[in-house]
Design a protein around this motif. Sequence first.
Motif, PDB file in Angstrom:
ATOM      1  N   ASN A 266       0.679  -1.242   0.012  1.00 52.84           N
ATOM      2  CA  ASN A 266       0.090   0.061  -0.101  1.00 52.84           C
ATOM      3  C   ASN A 266       0.878   1.257  -0.152  1.00 52.84           C
ATOM      4  O   ASN A 266       1.773   1.253   0.596  1.00 52.84           O
ATOM      5  CB  ASN A 266      -0.984  -0.035   1.212  1.00 52.84           C
ATOM      6  N   GLY A 267       0.542   2.123  -0.884  1.00 54.07           N
ATOM      7  CA  GLY A 267       1.432   3.364  -0.901  1.00 54.07           C
ATOM      8  C   GLY A 267       2.035   3.581  -2.249  1.00 54.07           C
ATOM      9  O   GLY A 267       1.739   3.147  -3.300  1.00 54.07           O
ATOM     10  N   GLU A 268       3.107   4.510  -2.226  1.00 55.70           N
ATOM     11  CA  GLU A 268       3.663   4.907  -3.390  1.00 55.70           C
ATOM     12  C   GLU A 268       5.178   5.205  -3.287  1.00 55.70           C
ATOM     13  O   GLU A 268       5.414   5.807  -2.149  1.00 55.70           O
ATOM     14  CB  GLU A 268       2.967   6.253  -4.032  1.00 55.70           C
ATOM     15  N   LEU A 269       5.842   4.897  -3.903  1.00 50.47           N
ATOM     16  CA  LEU A 269       7.348   5.217  -3.853  1.00 50.47           C
ATOM     17  C   LEU A 269       7.635   6.235  -5.428  1.00 50.47           C
ATOM     18  O   LEU A 269       7.325   5.604  -6.288  1.00 50.47           O
ATOM     19  CB  LEU A 269       8.332   4.104  -4.041  1.00 50.47           C
ATOM     20  N   SER A 270       8.336   7.153  -4.911  1.00 52.62           N
ATOM     21  CA  SER A 270       8.755   8.146  -6.302  1.00 52.62           C
ATOM     22  C   SER A 270      10.118   8.791  -6.270  1.00 52.62           C
ATOM     23  O   SER A 270      10.471   9.068  -5.173  1.00 52.62           O
ATOM     24  CB  SER A 270       7.769   9.513  -6.402  1.00 52.62           C
ATOM     25  N   LEU A 271      10.721   8.270  -7.308  1.00 49.32           N
ATOM     26  CA  LEU A 271      12.047   8.937  -7.608  1.00 49.32           C
ATOM     27  C   LEU A 271      12.300  10.199  -8.377  1.00 49.32           C
ATOM     28  O   LEU A 271      11.639   9.947  -9.598  1.00 49.32           O
ATOM     29  CB  LEU A 271      13.093   7.718  -7.828  1.00 49.32           C
ATOM     30  N   THR A 272      12.491  11.044  -8.082  1.00 44.96           N
ATOM     31  CA  THR A 272      12.788  12.479  -9.033  1.00 44.96           C
ATOM     32  C   THR A 272      14.132  12.833  -9.358  1.00 44.96           C
ATOM     33  O   THR A 272      15.042  12.504  -8.483  1.00 44.96           O
ATOM     34  CB  THR A 272      12.093  13.564  -8.581  1.00 44.96           C
ATOM     35  N   LYS A 273      14.471  12.964 -10.561  1.00 41.62           N
ATOM     36  CA  LYS A 273      15.993  13.294 -10.723  1.00 41.62           C
ATOM     37  C   LYS A 273      16.711  12.198 -10.539  1.00 41.62           C
ATOM     38  O   LYS A 273      17.890  12.536 -10.237  1.00 41.62           O
ATOM     39  CB  LYS A 273      16.427  14.714 -10.381  1.00 41.62           C
ATOM     40  N   PHE A 274      16.719  11.096 -10.902  1.00 40.60           N
ATOM     41  CA  PHE A 274      17.105   9.721 -10.626  1.00 40.60           C
ATOM     42  C   PHE A 274      18.350   9.415 -11.661  1.00 40.60           C
ATOM     43  O   PHE A 274      18.113   9.696 -12.821  1.00 40.60           O
ATOM     44  CB  PHE A 274      16.361   8.457 -10.490  1.00 40.60           C
ATOM     45  N   GLN A 275      19.392   9.191 -11.326  1.00 42.06           N
ATOM     46  CA  GLN A 275      20.744   9.171 -11.806  1.00 42.06           C
ATOM     47  C   GLN A 275      21.396   8.149 -11.417  1.00 42.06           C
ATOM     48  O   GLN A 275      22.089   8.020 -10.151  1.00 42.06           O
ATOM     49  CB  GLN A 275      21.587  10.450 -11.977  1.00 42.06           C
ATOM     50  N   LEU A 276      22.012   7.048 -12.029  1.00 44.45           N
ATOM     51  CA  LEU A 276      22.749   6.077 -11.711  1.00 44.45           C
ATOM     52  C   LEU A 276      24.180   5.980 -12.574  1.00 44.45           C
ATOM     53  O   LEU A 276      23.852   5.986 -13.890  1.00 44.45           O
ATOM     54  CB  LEU A 276      22.037   4.798 -11.702  1.00 44.45           C
ATOM     55  N   GLN A 277      25.188   5.927 -11.981  1.00 48.85           N
ATOM     56  CA  GLN A 277      26.416   6.046 -12.936  1.00 48.85           C
ATOM     57  C   GLN A 277      27.708   5.336 -12.202  1.00 48.85           C
ATOM     58  O   GLN A 277      27.790   5.095 -10.833  1.00 48.85           O
ATOM     59  CB  GLN A 277      26.642   7.342 -13.361  1.00 48.85           C
ATOM     60  N   GLY A 278      28.476   4.669 -12.869  1.00 47.98           N
ATOM     61  CA  GLY A 278      29.667   4.096 -12.362  1.00 47.98           C
ATOM     62  C   GLY A 278      29.431   2.750 -12.575  1.00 47.98           C
ATOM     63  O   GLY A 278      28.503   2.212 -12.938  1.00 47.98           O
ATOM     64  N   GLY A 279      30.346   1.732 -11.928  1.00 44.57           N
ATOM     65  CA  GLY A 279      30.252   0.543 -12.147  1.00 44.57           C
ATOM     66  C   GLY A 279      30.237  -0.092 -13.446  1.00 44.57           C
ATOM     67  O   GLY A 279      31.072   0.202 -14.226  1.00 44.57           O
ATOM     68  N   PRO A 280      29.181  -1.066 -13.705  1.00 46.89           N
ATOM     69  CA  PRO A 280      29.244  -1.545 -15.329  1.00 46.89           C
ATOM     70  C   PRO A 280      28.573  -0.433 -16.216  1.00 46.89           C
ATOM     71  O   PRO A 280      28.479  -0.721 -17.272  1.00 46.89           O
ATOM     72  CB  PRO A 280      27.914  -2.704 -14.911  1.00 46.89           C
ATOM     73  N   PHE A 281      28.248   0.931 -15.691  1.00 47.02           N
ATOM     74  CA  PHE A 281      27.532   1.804 -16.618  1.00 47.02           C
ATOM     75  C   PHE A 281      28.543   2.656 -16.977  1.00 47.02           C
ATOM     76  O   PHE A 281      29.291   3.393 -16.476  1.00 47.02           O
ATOM     77  CB  PHE A 281      26.575   2.568 -15.900  1.00 47.02           C
ATOM     78  N   SER A 282      28.801   2.567 -18.580  1.00 42.37           N
ATOM     79  CA  SER A 282      29.888   3.407 -19.211  1.00 42.37           C
ATOM     80  C   SER A 282      29.209   4.922 -19.198  1.00 42.37           C
ATOM     81  O   SER A 282      29.910   6.190 -19.200  1.00 42.37           O
ATOM     82  CB  SER A 282      30.282   3.034 -20.431  1.00 42.37           C
ATOM     83  N   ASN A 283      27.978   5.219 -19.172  1.00 43.61           N
ATOM     84  CA  ASN A 283      27.172   6.242 -19.405  1.00 43.61           C
ATOM     85  C   ASN A 283      26.132   6.372 -18.097  1.00 43.61           C
ATOM     86  O   ASN A 283      26.128   5.385 -17.245  1.00 43.61           O
ATOM     87  CB  ASN A 283      25.986   6.178 -20.691  1.00 43.61           C
ATOM     88  N   SER A 284      25.598   7.241 -17.894  1.00 45.03           N
ATOM     89  CA  SER A 284      24.799   7.348 -16.774  1.00 45.03           C
ATOM     90  C   SER A 284      23.118   6.969 -17.231  1.00 45.03           C
ATOM     91  O   SER A 284      22.649   7.475 -18.152  1.00 45.03           O
ATOM     92  CB  SER A 284      24.405   8.893 -15.985  1.00 45.03           C
ATOM     93  N   LEU A 285      22.688   6.264 -16.284  1.00 46.30           N
ATOM     94  CA  LEU A 285      21.060   5.867 -16.523  1.00 46.30           C
ATOM     95  C   LEU A 285      20.212   6.867 -15.635  1.00 46.30           C
ATOM     96  O   LEU A 285      20.557   6.888 -14.327  1.00 46.30           O
ATOM     97  CB  LEU A 285      20.948   4.462 -15.928  1.00 46.30           C
ATOM     98  N   SER A 286      19.401   7.602 -16.245  1.00 46.39           N
ATOM     99  CA  SER A 286      18.743   8.580 -15.863  1.00 46.39           C
ATOM    100  C   SER A 286      17.223   8.400 -15.966  1.00 46.39           C
ATOM    101  O   SER A 286      16.805   8.149 -17.047  1.00 46.39           O
ATOM    102  CB  SER A 286      19.227   9.938 -16.091  1.00 46.39           C
ATOM    103  N   SER A 287      16.534   9.001 -15.129  1.00 49.85           N
ATOM    104  CA  SER A 287      14.846   9.412 -15.267  1.00 49.85           C
ATOM    105  C   SER A 287      14.443  10.556 -14.379  1.00 49.85           C
ATOM    106  O   SER A 287      14.900  10.546 -13.360  1.00 49.85           O
ATOM    107  CB  SER A 287      14.020   8.021 -14.488  1.00 49.85           C
ATOM    108  N   ASP A 288      13.733  11.545 -15.024  1.00 49.80           N
ATOM    109  CA  ASP A 288      13.221  12.748 -14.576  1.00 49.80           C
ATOM    110  C   ASP A 288      12.424  12.186 -13.261  1.00 49.80           C
ATOM    111  O   ASP A 288      12.123  12.921 -12.167  1.00 49.80           O
ATOM    112  CB  ASP A 288      12.664  13.694 -15.375  1.00 49.80           C
ATOM    113  N   LYS A 289      11.584  11.390 -13.604  1.00 51.98           N
ATOM    114  CA  LYS A 289      10.565  10.698 -12.531  1.00 51.98           C
ATOM    115  C   LYS A 289      10.269   9.337 -12.755  1.00 51.98           C
ATOM    116  O   LYS A 289       9.911   8.761 -13.812  1.00 51.98           O
ATOM    117  CB  LYS A 289       9.345  11.708 -12.471  1.00 51.98           C
ATOM    118  N   PHE A 290      10.213   8.435 -11.658  1.00 46.72           N
ATOM    119  CA  PHE A 290      10.052   7.184 -11.763  1.00 46.72           C
ATOM    120  C   PHE A 290       8.994   6.914 -10.502  1.00 46.72           C
ATOM    121  O   PHE A 290       9.519   7.383  -9.238  1.00 46.72           O
ATOM    122  CB  PHE A 290      11.167   6.400 -11.795  1.00 46.72           C
ATOM    123  N   SER A 291       8.010   6.277 -10.658  1.00 50.12           N
ATOM    124  CA  SER A 291       7.195   5.844  -9.369  1.00 50.12           C
ATOM    125  C   SER A 291       6.592   4.450  -9.290  1.00 50.12           C
ATOM    126  O   SER A 291       6.512   4.146 -10.715  1.00 50.12           O
ATOM    127  CB  SER A 291       6.259   6.857  -9.454  1.00 50.12           C
TER     128      SER A 291
END
Length: 182
Positions: A12-37
Amino acid sequence: MIAINNKALDCNGELSLTKFQLQGGPFSNSLSSDKFSVNCNDEVLLLPSSQWKYGPWQAFVNGDLPIKTSSNLDLRLNSSLGLQNSKNSRLNLQGNLPLILTKRRLKFGDLSANVELNTFQLSPIGSLLGTSMSGTLSAKGTINGPLTSLASNLSIGILNPQFSVIRLQEEWTGKFQGMPGG
């Protein structure tokens, strides 16, 4: 809140990520989303449409997971993937992945997915690879099986291919069939 109780999923509920960015490790570029919920109630876990970027690639993803009965947990996903500068050429995927809850464990069933690529222009790919290319690529088919050994059955076509200075005014068609284990 998400919980697994007696082989049942409860949330029950909501999880929201805004301006999400993941970089480093196996990622040569950044993986990003302005909003994910992720939205959840007692009947369904909902993934509203979200836009993701990775280097020159852009994806739109949405899906849902009905959770009313623990015996039928089928994750349904829809995705559209393409190059950011090529809005009309998209790889569309519609898939279903059964999830199996056991005591303190989540297992995955067999993936069942339909794939369709309509008139993907090869020229943007050529610029990524450092060589001139043109023509269009199309594909349609299925990908099925356990995640550890997927099998594909795709019909593929290339119309008027050009690689470097060689241009052919013809259409190439064929099948791409991948079987588990190679």
